[in-house]
Design an enzyme around this catalytic site. Structure first.
Site, PDB file in Angstrom:
ATOM      1  N   GLU A 361       0.838  -1.225   0.000  1.00  0.00           N
ATOM      2  CA  GLU A 361       0.000   0.000   0.000  1.00  0.00           C
ATOM      3  C   GLU A 361       0.860   1.257   0.000  1.00  0.00           C
ATOM      4  O   GLU A 361       0.546   2.255   0.662  1.00  0.00           O
ATOM      5  CB  GLU A 361      -1.008  -0.012   1.157  1.00  0.00           C
TER       6      GLU A 361
HETATM    7  N1  CAA Z   1      -6.362  11.515  -2.740  1.00  0.00           N
HETATM    8  C1  CAA Z   1      -6.996  12.048  -3.810  1.00  0.00           C
HETATM    9  N2  CAA Z   1      -6.359  12.513  -4.887  1.00  0.00           N
HETATM   10  C2  CAA Z   1      -5.009  12.445  -4.893  1.00  0.00           C
HETATM   11  C3  CAA Z   1      -4.272  11.917  -3.824  1.00  0.00           C
HETATM   12  C4  CAA Z   1      -5.006  11.438  -2.699  1.00  0.00           C
HETATM   13  N3  CAA Z   1      -4.389  10.937  -1.650  1.00  0.00           N
HETATM   14  N4  CAA Z   1      -2.956  11.970  -4.109  1.00  0.00           N
HETATM   15  C5  CAA Z   1      -2.857  12.536  -5.319  1.00  0.00           C
HETATM   16  N5  CAA Z   1      -4.107  12.824  -5.801  1.00  0.00           N
HETATM   17  C6  CAA Z   1      -4.444  13.479  -7.068  1.00  0.00           C
HETATM   18  C7  CAA Z   1      -3.739  14.831  -7.109  1.00  0.00           C
HETATM   19  O1  CAA Z   1      -4.513  15.848  -6.499  1.00  0.00           O
HETATM   20  C8  CAA Z   1      -3.567  15.052  -8.592  1.00  0.00           C
HETATM   21  O2  CAA Z   1      -4.774  15.537  -9.157  1.00  0.00           O
HETATM   22  P1  CAA Z   1      -4.821  17.028  -9.799  1.00  0.00           P
HETATM   23  O3  CAA Z   1      -3.805  17.004 -10.895  1.00  0.00           O
HETATM   24  O4  CAA Z   1      -6.221  17.152 -10.276  1.00  0.00           O
HETATM   25  O5  CAA Z   1      -4.460  17.934  -8.677  1.00  0.00           O
HETATM   26  C9  CAA Z   1      -3.360  13.642  -9.146  1.00  0.00           C
HETATM   27  O6  CAA Z   1      -3.916  12.742  -8.158  1.00  0.00           O
HETATM   28  C10 CAA Z   1      -1.895  13.320  -9.359  1.00  0.00           C
HETATM   29  O7  CAA Z   1      -1.234  13.510  -8.118  1.00  0.00           O
HETATM   30  P2  CAA Z   1       0.343  13.561  -7.976  1.00  0.00           P
HETATM   31  O8  CAA Z   1       0.895  14.559  -8.978  1.00  0.00           O
HETATM   32  O9  CAA Z   1       0.652  13.755  -6.552  1.00  0.00           O
HETATM   33  O10 CAA Z   1       0.751  12.091  -8.490  1.00  0.00           O
HETATM   34  P3  CAA Z   1       2.142  11.362  -8.533  1.00  0.00           P
HETATM   35  O11 CAA Z   1       2.252  10.691  -9.845  1.00  0.00           O
HETATM   36  O12 CAA Z   1       3.230  12.302  -8.101  1.00  0.00           O
HETATM   37  O13 CAA Z   1       1.956  10.195  -7.455  1.00  0.00           O
HETATM   38  C11 CAA Z   1       2.243   9.146  -5.319  1.00  0.00           C
HETATM   39  C12 CAA Z   1       1.812  10.388  -6.104  1.00  0.00           C
HETATM   40  C13 CAA Z   1       1.918   9.505  -3.868  1.00  0.00           C
HETATM   41  C14 CAA Z   1       3.699   8.828  -5.476  1.00  0.00           C
HETATM   42  C15 CAA Z   1       1.384   7.947  -5.782  1.00  0.00           C
HETATM   43  O14 CAA Z   1       1.753   7.513  -7.068  1.00  0.00           O
HETATM   44  C16 CAA Z   1       1.487   6.755  -4.841  1.00  0.00           C
HETATM   45  O15 CAA Z   1       0.840   6.726  -3.803  1.00  0.00           O
HETATM   46  N6  CAA Z   1       2.288   5.718  -5.201  1.00  0.00           N
HETATM   47  C17 CAA Z   1       2.318   4.461  -4.465  1.00  0.00           C
HETATM   48  C18 CAA Z   1       1.336   3.476  -5.035  1.00  0.00           C
HETATM   49  C19 CAA Z   1       0.880   2.457  -4.043  1.00  0.00           C
HETATM   50  O16 CAA Z   1       0.608   2.753  -2.890  1.00  0.00           O
HETATM   51  N7  CAA Z   1       0.763   1.202  -4.495  1.00  0.00           N
HETATM   52  C20 CAA Z   1       0.287   0.147  -3.681  1.00  0.00           C
HETATM   53  C21 CAA Z   1      -0.691  -0.692  -4.442  1.00  0.00           C
HETATM   54  S1  CAA Z   1      -1.825  -1.681  -3.555  1.00  0.00           S
HETATM   55  C22 CAA Z   1      -0.969  -2.886  -2.713  1.00  0.00           C
HETATM   56  O17 CAA Z   1       0.011  -2.632  -2.131  1.00  0.00           O
HETATM   57  C23 CAA Z   1      -1.392  -4.305  -2.668  1.00  0.00           C
HETATM   58  C24 CAA Z   1      -2.780  -4.681  -2.391  1.00  0.00           C
HETATM   59  O18 CAA Z   1      -3.180  -5.788  -2.698  1.00  0.00           O
HETATM   60  C25 CAA Z   1      -3.711  -3.764  -1.722  1.00  0.00           C
END
Ligand code: CAA
Length: 381
Positions: A361
């Site tokens: 996550e």
């Molecule tokens: N809530 C709502 N919207 C959000 C947000 C949030 N927490 N975070 C970003 N956004 C929106 C932003 O507002 C933006 O929208 P606008 O352009 O309209 O303002 C858009 O999303 C893009 O945001 P960023 O420019 O911040 O995006 P980024 O490419 O820089 O990525 C990141 C941000 C935090 C690195 C994100 O990519 C991330 O969380 N990466 C990790 C992914 C992850 O957690 N993967 C796990 C998968 S699930 C798992 O583990 C296994 C399972 O089985 C559950």
């Protein structure tokens, strides 16, 4: 401020504890060895009302908030992090559809998952799109009243036993704005399981590759609008991070319990090792970190339940609670000495379970990124 558990939290703790310690504990070590996941445990947890805690009663949930949800997740994780994660991941499609789904989608998909009659999954990552979630390549092309989905997803927890998978795919151009979220049902033609990952631990929890070959998904299964998928995924992960933090609390509590018991029972130099200051200091540090993590997790849950911004608080809770779980379980192994490294005690399993919590996550480096971005904008602390 009130630190006392409410009667409902106490009831949930007792109910979950009884089931986990009687039923799951009876098979956990053998199942971990064999890699056996038992969907019947999810059904039984469902019949106890424990698989839909945060979703509204109108859709078969308990209508309680995350402050209650984390109690059950922590109790399950004390016995098996895999079943705690199974309940948390089954919760993800429910939480997403509660917030972003159409009325028809809510009625069709939430009640079965909330009742534990089905298992849920969340499929975002791909081989070349992990932390950089916005770079995913799986495509969904509109074709009449369907979308045709093609691609390969990775790291999808329990996809092989899931009835409903929430899947992120690209309907538009590059970047976050081109991503949409779809509901996929088990058995849809063209949807198949690829390899099952061979992991360091958490063998009960199957981590699957998902192969999508011209999978036709009804347009009615698009969640929200085209292009909403990244925001939906991020907001789901914000909530999911609170539950992963709660898994960290459970694993660490279990490890501390074993370590403290051992320090009373194990005699060296003519007295229990717990009477040695070096051991007492270790136990003290473990207990302080666990308490601090619990407060962070409870605060994140409180913010969510009270409709306040909680994204950074969830990242802080996930980061600290899972780093804490890694540190506490490592110390528990150390405190048990050679025994801690054997399978005669569960602490080596806890240590392997804690490790993955620092990765899922969103890696803890990604949590620091989320927190760091906010700190960068903050003038007063
Ligand atoms: N809530 C709502 N919207 C959000 C947000 C949030 N927490 N975070 C970003 N956004 C929106 C932003 O507002 C933006 O929208 P606008 O352009 O309209 O303002 C858009 O999303 C893009 O945001 P960023 O420019 O911040 O995006 P980024 O490419 O820089 O990525 C990141 C941000 C935090 C690195 C994100 O990519 C991330 O969380 N990466 C990790 C992914 C992850 O957690 N993967 C796990 C998968 S699930 C798992 O583990 C296994 C399972 O089985 C559950």
């Amino acid at each position: 401020m009130n630190f006392e558990a409410t009667p409902m939290q106490q009831e949930l703790r007792e109910l979950t504890r009884k089931f986990a310690r009687k039923t799951i504990a009876a098979t956990v070590e053998q199942d971990e060895h064999d890699g056996t996941f038992r969907p019947e445990y999810i059904r039984e947890l469902g019949s106890l009302g424990l698989t839909g805690i945060p979703v509204p009663e109108a859709y078969g949930g308990a209508g309680l908030g995350y402050q209650h949800y984390i109690v059950t997740i922590e109790e399950l994780a004390r016995v098996s992090a895999a079943y705690a994660i199974s309940v948390a991941v089954t919760g993800l499609p429910q939480v997403i559809l509660s917030s972003f789904g159409s009325e028809e989608q809510k009625q069709k998909y939430i009640p079965k998952l909330a009742a534990g009659e089905g298992v849920g999954a969340f499929s975002l990552s791909e081989a070349s799109s992990g932390s950089d979630a916005a770079s995913l390549r799986t495509t969904a092309r509109r074709d009449g009243d369907h979308y045709v989905v093609n691609g390969t997803k990775l790291w999808t927890t329990q996809a092989d036993s899931s009835d409903v998978i929430l899947l992120m795919a690209r309907t538009g151009g590059p970047g976050p704005k081109g991503i949409s979220t779809f509901i996929l049902e088990k058995g849809t033609p063209g949807l198949s399981m690829g390899k099952r990952e061979k992991k360091m631990g958490m063998h009960i929890s199957h981590t699957m590759e998902l192969v999508l070959n011209d999978v036709r998904v009804p347009a009615a299964n698009l969640v929200g609008n085209e292009g909403d998928g990244f925001t939906i995924a991020m907001s789901a992960l914000d909530s999911g991070r609170i539950t992963i933090a709660a898994v960290g609390l459970g694993v660490a509590s279990a490890a501390l319990e074993v370590a403290a018991n051992h320090s009373r029972e194990r005699q060296q130099f003519g007295k229990p090792i717990g009477e040695q200051q070096g051991i007492q200091f270790m136990l003290a540090d473990m207990a302080v970190k666990l308490d601090a993590a619990r407060l962070l997790v409870q605060r994140a849950a409180w913010l969510k339940d009270n409709d306040q911004p909680f994204s950074t608080a969830a990242a802080k809770a996930k980061l600290y609670a899972t780093d804490m779980a890694m540190s506490v379980t490592t110390d528990a192994v150390q405190l048990l000495g050679g025994s801690g490294y054997t399978q005669d005690f569960p602490v080596e399993r806890y240590m392997r379970e804690a490790k993955v919590l620092q990765i899922v996550e969103g890696t803890n480096q990604i949590q620091r990124m989320v927190i760091g971005r906010e700190v960068h904008q903050t003038r007063e602390f």
